[in-house]
Design a protein around this motif. Structure first.
Motif, PDB file in Angstrom:
ATOM      1  N   PHE A 153      13.969  62.223  65.747  1.00  0.00           N
ATOM      2  CA  PHE A 153      12.936  61.554  66.541  1.00  0.00           C
ATOM      3  C   PHE A 153      11.538  62.041  66.175  1.00  0.00           C
ATOM      4  O   PHE A 153      11.302  63.240  66.044  1.00  0.00           O
ATOM      5  N   ASP A 154      10.634  61.082  66.060  1.00  0.00           N
ATOM      6  CA  ASP A 154       9.231  61.393  65.792  1.00  0.00           C
ATOM      7  C   ASP A 154       8.466  61.635  67.087  1.00  0.00           C
ATOM      8  O   ASP A 154       7.487  62.382  67.100  1.00  0.00           O
ATOM      9  N   LEU A 155       8.907  60.967  68.163  1.00  0.00           N
ATOM     10  CA  LEU A 155       8.167  60.977  69.408  1.00  0.00           C
ATOM     11  C   LEU A 155       9.116  60.961  70.598  1.00  0.00           C
ATOM     12  O   LEU A 155      10.112  60.249  70.587  1.00  0.00           O
ATOM     13  N   LEU A 156       8.767  61.754  71.602  1.00  0.00           N
ATOM     14  CA  LEU A 156       9.441  61.700  72.899  1.00  0.00           C
ATOM     15  C   LEU A 156       8.473  61.053  73.869  1.00  0.00           C
ATOM     16  O   LEU A 156       7.363  61.558  74.069  1.00  0.00           O
ATOM     17  N   GLN A 205      11.583  52.038  66.180  1.00  0.00           N
ATOM     18  CA  GLN A 205      12.987  52.133  66.583  1.00  0.00           C
ATOM     19  C   GLN A 205      13.014  52.957  67.866  1.00  0.00           C
ATOM     20  O   GLN A 205      12.460  54.063  67.900  1.00  0.00           O
ATOM     21  N   VAL A 206      13.636  52.425  68.903  1.00  0.00           N
ATOM     22  CA  VAL A 206      13.622  53.085  70.201  1.00  0.00           C
ATOM     23  C   VAL A 206      15.048  53.343  70.680  1.00  0.00           C
ATOM     24  O   VAL A 206      15.870  52.435  70.712  1.00  0.00           O
ATOM     25  N   ILE A 207      15.304  54.586  71.035  1.00  0.00           N
ATOM     26  CA  ILE A 207      16.544  54.963  71.705  1.00  0.00           C
ATOM     27  C   ILE A 207      16.132  55.310  73.130  1.00  0.00           C
ATOM     28  O   ILE A 207      15.332  56.216  73.340  1.00  0.00           O
ATOM     29  N   SER A 208      16.654  54.554  74.103  1.00  0.00           N
ATOM     30  CA  SER A 208      16.229  54.802  75.477  1.00  0.00           C
ATOM     31  C   SER A 208      17.360  55.406  76.292  1.00  0.00           C
ATOM     32  O   SER A 208      18.537  55.115  76.066  1.00  0.00           O
ATOM     33  N   PHE A 267      11.336  46.949  79.571  1.00  0.00           N
ATOM     34  CA  PHE A 267      10.071  46.305  79.220  1.00  0.00           C
ATOM     35  C   PHE A 267       9.352  47.059  78.105  1.00  0.00           C
ATOM     36  O   PHE A 267       8.949  46.474  77.102  1.00  0.00           O
ATOM     37  N   PHE A 268       9.198  48.381  78.265  1.00  0.00           N
ATOM     38  CA  PHE A 268       8.497  49.173  77.260  1.00  0.00           C
ATOM     39  C   PHE A 268       9.303  49.296  75.973  1.00  0.00           C
ATOM     40  O   PHE A 268       8.740  49.304  74.882  1.00  0.00           O
ATOM     41  N   GLU A 269      10.619  49.406  76.094  1.00  0.00           N
ATOM     42  CA  GLU A 269      11.466  49.492  74.906  1.00  0.00           C
ATOM     43  C   GLU A 269      11.289  48.241  74.043  1.00  0.00           C
ATOM     44  O   GLU A 269      11.091  48.328  72.826  1.00  0.00           O
ATOM     45  N   LYS A 270      11.326  47.078  74.684  1.00  0.00           N
ATOM     46  CA  LYS A 270      11.173  45.822  73.958  1.00  0.00           C
ATOM     47  C   LYS A 270       9.800  45.738  73.279  1.00  0.00           C
ATOM     48  O   LYS A 270       9.682  45.321  72.133  1.00  0.00           O
ATOM     49  N   ILE A 280      11.576  56.645  68.255  1.00  0.00           N
ATOM     50  CA  ILE A 280      11.126  57.118  69.558  1.00  0.00           C
ATOM     51  C   ILE A 280      12.311  57.321  70.492  1.00  0.00           C
ATOM     52  O   ILE A 280      13.166  56.441  70.618  1.00  0.00           O
ATOM     53  N   LEU A 281      12.337  58.464  71.156  1.00  0.00           N
ATOM     54  CA  LEU A 281      13.286  58.709  72.233  1.00  0.00           C
ATOM     55  C   LEU A 281      12.528  58.469  73.530  1.00  0.00           C
ATOM     56  O   LEU A 281      11.501  59.105  73.786  1.00  0.00           O
ATOM     57  N   TYR A 282      13.011  57.541  74.335  1.00  0.00           N
ATOM     58  CA  TYR A 282      12.321  57.132  75.553  1.00  0.00           C
ATOM     59  C   TYR A 282      13.202  57.433  76.752  1.00  0.00           C
ATOM     60  O   TYR A 282      14.303  56.901  76.882  1.00  0.00           O
TER      61      TYR A 282
END
Length: 119
Positions: free
Chosen positions: A48-51, A27-30, A16-19, A4-6
């Motif tokens: 990335f699967d999701l933005l 897996q989150v890239i913020s 908070f949301f990344e955690k 996820i790209l956040y």
């Protein structure tokens, strides 16, 4: 599990949301703004699967970011988070996207992400 790209300019909300998403197995890239997120999209083309993006951000807003993401990574799934839901809902370009209004309950966010990834 998704990658996820956040993009969110609120540091506390982003952390908070990344955690929470990482705890759920993603897996989150913020990124703190749309410009940084756009660079990440270009650098990791197709990774990335999701933005997951806030709509109101400095430099590049979430709507512009989503439009560019769709060109860079066709098929990327998109979820918007915003305190300005009426702005999002009135944009015909994103009518079919998921828009979550702030304040977003943590379980709601994780459920929407998982539902969209599974679709």
């Amino acid at each position: 599990m998704a990658t996820i790209l956040y993009a969110e300019d609120d540091d506390a909300m982003r952390a908070f949301f990344e955690k929470a998403l990482e705890k759920d197995g993603h897996q989150v890239i913020s990124c703190s703004d749309g410009q940084k997120a756009l660079r990440a999209l270009k650098f990791a083309e197709g990774a990335f699967d999701l933005l997951l993006t806030d709509i109101m951000m400095p430099e590049i807003d979430g709507i512009a970011l989503a439009k560019k993401a769709a060109k860079i990574s066709p098929g990327i799934k998109i979820i918007f988070i915003t305190g300005f839901a009426s702005v999002a809902i009135n944009d015909k370009e994103i009518d079919e996207q998921i828009v979550l209004s702030k304040p977003v309950h943590l379980r709601q966010l994780v459920n929407e992400v998982n539902k969209l990834i599974a679709a």
